[in-house]
Every structure is written in structure tokens, then in C-alpha cells.
Design an enzyme around this catalytic site. Structure first.
Site, short mmCIF file in Angstrom:
data_model
loop_
_atom_site.label_atom_id
_atom_site.label_comp_id
_atom_site.label_asym_id
_atom_site.label_seq_id
_atom_site.Cartn_x
_atom_site.Cartn_y
_atom_site.Cartn_z
N ARG A 38 31.09 23.49 85.81
CA ARG A 38 29.61 23.30 86.12
C ARG A 38 29.42 21.78 85.98
O ARG A 38 29.00 21.34 85.15
CB ARG A 38 28.71 24.03 85.28
CG ARG A 38 27.10 23.82 85.39
CD ARG A 38 26.39 24.68 84.55
NE ARG A 38 25.26 24.54 84.62
CZ ARG A 38 24.32 23.73 83.81
NH1 ARG A 38 24.86 22.80 83.13
NH2 ARG A 38 23.02 23.47 84.17
N SER A 109 22.50 34.15 88.39
CA SER A 109 21.64 34.20 87.34
C SER A 109 20.68 34.95 87.52
O SER A 109 19.68 35.07 88.65
CB SER A 109 21.18 32.56 87.08
OG SER A 109 22.35 31.82 86.86
N LYS A 138 20.77 22.86 79.36
CA LYS A 138 20.22 22.84 80.52
C LYS A 138 18.61 22.36 80.60
O LYS A 138 17.94 23.47 79.87
CB LYS A 138 20.17 24.26 81.40
CG LYS A 138 19.78 24.53 82.64
CD LYS A 138 20.10 26.09 82.87
CE LYS A 138 19.09 26.39 84.16
NZ LYS A 138 19.65 25.95 85.50
C1 TZP Z 1 23.83 27.06 82.26
C2 TZP Z 1 22.67 27.73 81.53
N1 TZP Z 1 21.84 28.56 81.89
C3 TZP Z 1 21.03 29.18 81.34
S1 TZP Z 1 21.02 28.23 79.74
C4 TZP Z 1 22.34 27.27 80.04
C5 TZP Z 1 23.05 26.29 79.46
C6 TZP Z 1 23.76 26.83 78.21
O1 TZP Z 1 24.44 25.66 77.52
P1 TZP Z 1 24.72 26.07 75.83
O2 TZP Z 1 25.62 27.07 75.79
O3 TZP Z 1 25.19 24.66 75.50
O4 TZP Z 1 23.55 26.35 75.35
C1 ICP Z 2 22.76 29.34 84.88
C2 ICP Z 2 24.05 30.24 84.62
C3 ICP Z 2 23.88 31.60 84.03
N1 ICP Z 2 24.85 32.15 83.88
C4 ICP Z 2 26.17 31.75 84.00
C5 ICP Z 2 27.21 32.67 83.69
N2 ICP Z 2 26.57 30.41 84.42
C6 ICP Z 2 25.50 29.50 84.80
N3 ICP Z 2 25.63 28.53 85.32
#
Ligand code: TZP
Ligand code: ICP
Ligand code: MG
Length: 214
Positions: A38, A109, A138
Site C-alpha cells: 500500500r 473495504s 490513514k
Molecule cells: C488502511 C486502513 N484502512 C482503515 S484504517 C487503515 C490504517 C491501518 O493502519 P494501522 O494498523 O497502523 O492503524
Molecule cells: C483500506 C483497507 C481496508 N482493509 C484492508 C485489508 N486493506 C486496506 N487497504
């Protein structure tokens, strides 16, 4: 699918304290079960640099039989011949993308029952539900949904493989599994630590314990 979702490491160069290739190599040694590239956010790589890092991370996954998933970037996923792609609600029409990628893994998602139902209908292989907890990784997340959102989906007969995501760490992952998730997806609980191997190892141990004592 379900067994791969247990400890789903999501990462890009922006999230890493040290060399992303080294971080992923250690995380694989520690026991992650699936990986998502990502490359997103301030300072993220683009173009050739993004492709080259993707190739290195993909070969680590292939050497260790770990599914390699690309986030958002369908062209990159196809160019790398990735094992799958993960898209958000805003990343395009799921059924169109399903036709595009054929039998590759398609992750979507979902933040509520309607999005989850839609994702199932249009052929997703798993859904990522969150954010489970507050996250700083995020910046544009929906409001915190919590593990109860997963429990609600299961109570509404959503049977598809589910991974919880958002602010997850060793201390708070058990409620996510107990709510009915098949695993947890996370970024900083591994990528932001000096010892990614130890972090992954501790996480998979706690995840397995959570399933045993469910
Ligand atoms: C990609 C994504 N989608 C929902 S929360 C998130 C970020 C998760 O990052 P972390 O595990 O550091 O909280
Ligand atoms: C936004 C997201 C939610 N879920 C997962 C598995 N990956 C992501 N990048
Ligand atoms: Mg997205």
C-alpha cells in the site's frame, strides 16, 4: 482464503522505520500470513520507484508462499501479476474490476452492512472492515466502527472472509477475532517497530490464542 487473513500485514515505504524490504523480510520470518503493498500518502513512491519496490516485496512473498496483494493501483497489480488487489469504496466499480482481474484475489473495504452486502454480491473474496480503533496511519478513515461492526455483519449472515483493520495491536486484537473476524490487518504494529520479526511473532501468537479460546 480465511487462513491467509489471520495476520495480514499492510505496508508501504512511508510506514517503515527502516528499509521496507528488510521490514517485510523480518515480518515474514515472524509469521505474517498475507501481505498488501500500500504505497500511499505523503512521500509515497510513484512510477518506476513504486514498481521496483513492488517487485522486490513481491519476490519476498513468492519465495515464502505469502499472497502478495496490491492496494488501489489496478495497473500495478496487473503489471506485477500480483495475487490480488484491494480496493476501497472510491476505487471504482467492483464488478468491473472483477472482470478486469479474473480469478485474482479481490479485497474490498466495507464500513457497514450495505457496503458489505454489495461487496459480497459483486464477487469480493474478502472484506476489510474498519477502522476498529483510532488510527493515525490513514488520515481519511470513516469514524471508528469498532469490533461490534464485525459482530453485526455476522449477525446479518455476512459469511464472507472478514479482516478487521485500524489501530490494531497485540493488546486489542482479541475482541476483533471474538467478534467474528478471520484475522486482523495492520500497518504500524509491525512497520513502525525496530524489531518487525518479534512484533509479527507476538501478534500471530496472540491471534492463534484468540482462536483457541474463542
Ligand atoms: C488502511 C486502513 N484502512 C482503515 S484504517 C487503515 C490504517 C491501518 O493502519 P494501522 O494498523 O497502523 O492503524
Ligand atoms: C483500506 C483497507 C481496508 N482493509 C484492508 C485489508 N486493506 C486496506 N487497504
Ligand atoms: Mg483505496
Amino acid at each position: 482464503m480465511k487462513k491467509h487473513l489471520k495476520l495480514y500485514f499492510v505496508m508501504g515505504s512511508v510506514n517503515c522505520l527502516k528499509n521496507p524490504v528488510e521490514v517485510l523480510s523480518e515480518a515474514i520470518d515472524g509469521g505474517i500470513t498475507m501481505f498488501q503493498y500500500r504505497e500511499k500518502g505523503k512521500g509515497a513512491l510513484e512510477g518506476e520507484d513504486k514498481l521496483q519496490l513492488g517487485k522486490k516485496l513481491q519476490s519476498l512473498c513468492n519465495q515464502n508462499n505469502i499472497p502478495f496483494i496490491v492496494n488501489d493501483d489496478i495497473n500495478l497489480a496487473l503489471e506485477l501479476d500480483a495475487d490480488g488487489i484491494h480496493i476501497g469504496q472510491e476505487d471504482g466499480d467492483v464488478s468491473k474490476i472483477r472482470k478486469f482481474i479474473g480469478r485474482k484475489i479481490l479485497g474490498v473495504s466495507a464500513h457497514d452492512l450495505s457496503e458489505a452486502t454489495e461487496a459480497v454480491k459483486t464477487g469480493a473474496n474478502y472484506i476489510g472492515v474498519g477502522p476498529m480503533y483510532e488510527t493515525k496511519t490513514k488520515l481519511d478513515t470513516n469514524e471508528v466502527a469498532g469490533p461490534d461492526m464485525i459482530r453485526q455483519l455476522r449477525q446479518n449472515n455476512i459469511e464472507i472472509p472478514i479482516v478487521g483493520i485500524g489501530g490494531i495491536n497485540q493488546q486489542n486484537l482479541k475482541p476483533v477475532i471474538n467478534a467474528g473476524a478471520d484475522g486482523v490487518a495492520l500497518i504500524s504494529a509491525i512497520s513502525s517497530l525496530k524489531q518487525p520479526r518479534e512484533a509479527a511473532s507476538n501478534l500471530i501468537e496472540s491471534i492463534n490464542d484468540s482462536f483457541v479460546n474463542e
